[in-house]
Design an enzyme around this catalytic site. Structure first.
Site, PDB file in Angstrom:
ATOM      1  N   GLY A 129       0.839  -1.204   0.000  1.00 56.62           N
ATOM      2  CA  GLY A 129       0.000   0.000   0.000  1.00 56.62           C
ATOM      3  C   GLY A 129       0.870   1.249   0.000  1.00 56.62           C
ATOM      4  O   GLY A 129       0.638   2.196  -0.765  1.00 56.62           O
ATOM      5  N   ASP A 160       2.481  -9.028   7.853  1.00 56.22           N
ATOM      6  CA  ASP A 160       1.544  -9.846   7.067  1.00 56.22           C
ATOM      7  C   ASP A 160       2.246 -10.702   6.004  1.00 56.22           C
ATOM      8  O   ASP A 160       1.670 -11.672   5.511  1.00 56.22           O
ATOM      9  CB  ASP A 160       0.515  -8.936   6.362  1.00 56.22           C
ATOM     10  CG  ASP A 160      -0.154  -7.962   7.313  1.00 56.22           C
ATOM     11  OD1 ASP A 160      -0.218  -8.256   8.520  1.00 56.22           O
ATOM     12  OD2 ASP A 160      -0.601  -6.895   6.850  1.00 56.22           O
ATOM     13  N   ARG A 192      -3.879  -9.213   8.167  1.00 54.49           N
ATOM     14  CA  ARG A 192      -4.778  -8.564   7.210  1.00 54.49           C
ATOM     15  C   ARG A 192      -5.396  -9.628   6.303  1.00 54.49           C
ATOM     16  O   ARG A 192      -5.911 -10.605   6.818  1.00 54.49           O
ATOM     17  CB  ARG A 192      -4.072  -7.469   6.418  1.00 54.49           C
ATOM     18  CG  ARG A 192      -5.030  -6.291   6.193  1.00 54.49           C
ATOM     19  CD  ARG A 192      -4.392  -5.156   5.439  1.00 54.49           C
ATOM     20  NE  ARG A 192      -3.411  -4.421   6.160  1.00 54.49           N
ATOM     21  CZ  ARG A 192      -3.638  -3.301   6.857  1.00 54.49           C
ATOM     22  NH1 ARG A 192      -4.841  -2.814   6.937  1.00 54.49           N
ATOM     23  NH2 ARG A 192      -2.665  -2.677   7.456  1.00 54.49           N
ATOM     24  N   ARG A 201     -11.990 -20.465  25.247  1.00 55.36           N
ATOM     25  CA  ARG A 201     -11.460 -19.155  25.630  1.00 55.36           C
ATOM     26  C   ARG A 201     -10.751 -18.566  24.411  1.00 55.36           C
ATOM     27  O   ARG A 201     -10.204 -19.308  23.583  1.00 55.36           O
ATOM     28  CB  ARG A 201     -10.453 -19.268  26.783  1.00 55.36           C
ATOM     29  CG  ARG A 201     -11.056 -19.709  28.099  1.00 55.36           C
ATOM     30  CD  ARG A 201     -11.962 -18.638  28.715  1.00 55.36           C
ATOM     31  NE  ARG A 201     -12.419 -19.021  30.043  1.00 55.36           N
ATOM     32  CZ  ARG A 201     -13.483 -19.758  30.311  1.00 55.36           C
ATOM     33  NH1 ARG A 201     -14.223 -20.244  29.323  1.00 55.36           N
ATOM     34  NH2 ARG A 201     -13.815 -20.047  31.558  1.00 55.36           N
ATOM     35  N   GLN A 257       2.146  -8.665  18.308  1.00 57.09           N
ATOM     36  CA  GLN A 257       2.902  -9.281  17.208  1.00 57.09           C
ATOM     37  C   GLN A 257       3.825  -8.292  16.511  1.00 57.09           C
ATOM     38  O   GLN A 257       4.704  -8.659  15.747  1.00 57.09           O
ATOM     39  CB  GLN A 257       1.928  -9.861  16.163  1.00 57.09           C
ATOM     40  CG  GLN A 257       1.147 -11.037  16.682  1.00 57.09           C
ATOM     41  CD  GLN A 257      -0.174 -11.222  15.945  1.00 57.09           C
ATOM     42  OE1 GLN A 257      -0.292 -12.065  15.075  1.00 57.09           O
ATOM     43  NE2 GLN A 257      -1.169 -10.428  16.298  1.00 57.09           N
ATOM     44  N   ARG A 258       3.589  -7.013  16.735  1.00 51.69           N
ATOM     45  CA  ARG A 258       4.404  -6.005  16.043  1.00 51.69           C
ATOM     46  C   ARG A 258       5.483  -5.404  16.938  1.00 51.69           C
ATOM     47  O   ARG A 258       6.508  -4.929  16.441  1.00 51.69           O
ATOM     48  CB  ARG A 258       3.493  -4.868  15.547  1.00 51.69           C
ATOM     49  CG  ARG A 258       2.496  -5.354  14.548  1.00 51.69           C
ATOM     50  CD  ARG A 258       1.959  -4.325  13.604  1.00 51.69           C
ATOM     51  NE  ARG A 258       1.791  -2.977  14.058  1.00 51.69           N
ATOM     52  CZ  ARG A 258       0.798  -2.181  13.660  1.00 51.69           C
ATOM     53  NH1 ARG A 258      -0.136  -2.664  12.853  1.00 51.69           N
ATOM     54  NH2 ARG A 258       0.733  -0.939  14.055  1.00 51.69           N
TER      55      ARG A 258
HETATM   56  O1  F6P Z   1      -0.549  -4.585   8.166  1.00 55.06           O
HETATM   57  C1  F6P Z   1      -0.088  -4.813   9.461  1.00 55.06           C
HETATM   58  C2  F6P Z   1      -1.223  -4.922  10.427  1.00 55.06           C
HETATM   59  O2  F6P Z   1      -0.696  -5.203  11.714  1.00 55.06           O
HETATM   60  C3  F6P Z   1      -2.286  -5.958  10.064  1.00 55.06           C
HETATM   61  O3  F6P Z   1      -1.888  -7.275  10.349  1.00 55.06           O
HETATM   62  C4  F6P Z   1      -3.450  -5.459  10.869  1.00 55.06           C
HETATM   63  O4  F6P Z   1      -4.658  -5.873  10.261  1.00 55.06           O
HETATM   64  C5  F6P Z   1      -3.303  -3.948  10.803  1.00 55.06           C
HETATM   65  O5  F6P Z   1      -1.939  -3.704  10.499  1.00 55.06           O
HETATM   66  C6  F6P Z   1      -3.663  -3.234  12.063  1.00 55.06           C
HETATM   67  O6  F6P Z   1      -3.600  -1.869  11.819  1.00 55.06           O
HETATM   68  P1  F6P Z   1      -3.572  -0.765  12.962  1.00 55.06           P
HETATM   69  O7  F6P Z   1      -2.144  -0.599  13.375  1.00 55.06           O
HETATM   70  O8  F6P Z   1      -4.115   0.433  12.279  1.00 55.06           O
HETATM   71  O9  F6P Z   1      -4.406  -1.247  14.097  1.00 55.06           O
END
Ligand code: F6P
Length: 368
Positions: A125, A149, A193, A285, A293-294
């Protein structure tokens, strides 16, 4: 054709920005770009918050040297430059709810900074936007793929993916003993995503019983039947991994609108857990892993490709090769035309080797 930098190679100034959602390994890329550029005797200007920094006046940037972007940022999550995944300059949100084209301001920002070339660290993107800006403004551009992703085309790996899979795998490791202790079905919802790469890889690595990804249509009855078959074989618990973009039973993806107006996925885990509980009577649950994850420090693998990408991107500029993205293919760093990856996301192929591995392990993908 992209413009060729007018400044002789010994005095180049490179703009560097991170764009889109953050992930682990961005700082490792920044460090590598700065270190390699210094090797050429060049200056790197780190632009704040992606294209937003280029809209500000004065333009928001910091000169990156060894003190600001040295080895001590290598292991740090996030991005020291900041980033944004909203505010496309071609359709920038205005106060009255409409959108305005602010691309000319961004291009002017690049000119004000006196940049000879730009490196953009982003996903597909971001690359679509940056490439359009580069073409409109004659800006020599090189892209470095990042996204948890792992859906950028033409590269086997994007920076951040390995770490996200590690975090999701560790979550499964931690859910297993508590699931077994309470005889529960644990549903883990992961990001990704529209692509199921994280769910598939972490599910296999973490010993999941069921993996649901957006690329493979599932039936709740198949999932419930699989869990009941496990019980008949003496297993008192089950692990279910669900990718966030898996649709509900009406075919709708579960999304929320955020304050920026953007939609994000989230919530399918609860729906799947409820459907399993209703059909099997199991105690369920849900864990939604989300941005965990980030945010983690990058794995060795992410640090490695991040730095390999950073070095190669600077070398591309040195060679005068623009409008390209660095990529990881067949154990090496290569580069491909940016045009090849835009609007061509790489989702999970339903007959990919990992899908076959999952099936071979007896993991239910919901389509049986
Ligand atoms: O594209 C990375 C991502 O972490 C996706 O896996 C997730 O859907 C999206 O970004 C979450 O976006 P935001 O940071 O806007 O919550």
């Amino acid at each position: 054709m992209q413009a060729t930098p007018a400044t002789p190679p010994s005095r180049r100034t490179i703009g560097l920005l991170t764009s889109g959602g953050d992930c682990a390994g961005l700082n490792a890329v920044i460090r590598a770009v700065v270190t390699r550029a210094q090797g050429y005797g060049w200056t790197v200007q780190g632009i704040h918050q992606g294209t937003l920094g280029l809209m500000r006046r004065p333009v928001a940037f910091t000169t990156l040297d060894g003190a600001r972007a040295g080895a001590d940022i290598l292991h740090r999550g996030g991005t020291i430059l900041g980033t944004t995944n909203t505010g496309n300059p071609f359709a920038f949100p205005a106060a009255d709810g409409s959108t305005v084209d602010r691309s000319a301001e961004v291009i002017e920002g690049v000119r004000l900074m006196g940049l000879d070339a730009m490196i953009g660290i982003g996903g597909d993107g971001s690359f679509a936007i940056l490439r359009r800006l580069a073409q409109q403004g004659g800006i020599p551009l090189v892209g470095i793929p990042k996204t948890i992703d792992n859906d950028v085309g033409a590269t086997e790996r994007s920076v951040g993916y390995d770490t996200a899979v590690m975090v999701a795998t560790e979550a499964l490791d931690r859910l297993t003993p508590t699931a077994a202790s309470h005889a529960r079905v644990m549903v883990l919802e992961v990001m990704g995503r529209d692509a199921g790469h994280i769910a598939l890889a972490a599910g296999i690595a973490g010993g999941a019983d069921v993996i649901l990804i957006p690329e493979i249509r599932y039936r709740v009855e198949s999932v419930a039947a699989h869990i009941e078959a496990l019980r008949r074989r003496g297993r008192n618990f089950a692990l279910v991994v669900v990718a966030e973009a898996v649709p509900d039973q009406t075919g709708e993806r579960v999304r929320q609108q955020q304050a920026s107006g953007a939609f994000t996925y989230g919530g399918i885990g609860e729906i799947i857990a409820h459907a399993i509980a209703t059909r099997t009577g199991a105690e369920t649950r849900v864990t939604v892993l989300g941005h965990v994850q980030r945010g983690s420090p990058p794995t060795w693998n992410d640090r490695l490709i991040a730095q390999a990408f950073g070095v190669h991107a600077v070398d591309l500029i040195a060679a005068g090769r623009y409008d390209r993205m660095v990529a990881w293919q067949n154990r090496r760093v290569v580069d491909v035309p940016l045009a090849e990856i835009i609007d061509r996301p790489q989702t999970v192929e339903p007959d990919s080797p990992l899908v076959r591995t999952a099936r071979g392990l007896g993991i239910c993908l919901g389509d049986g």
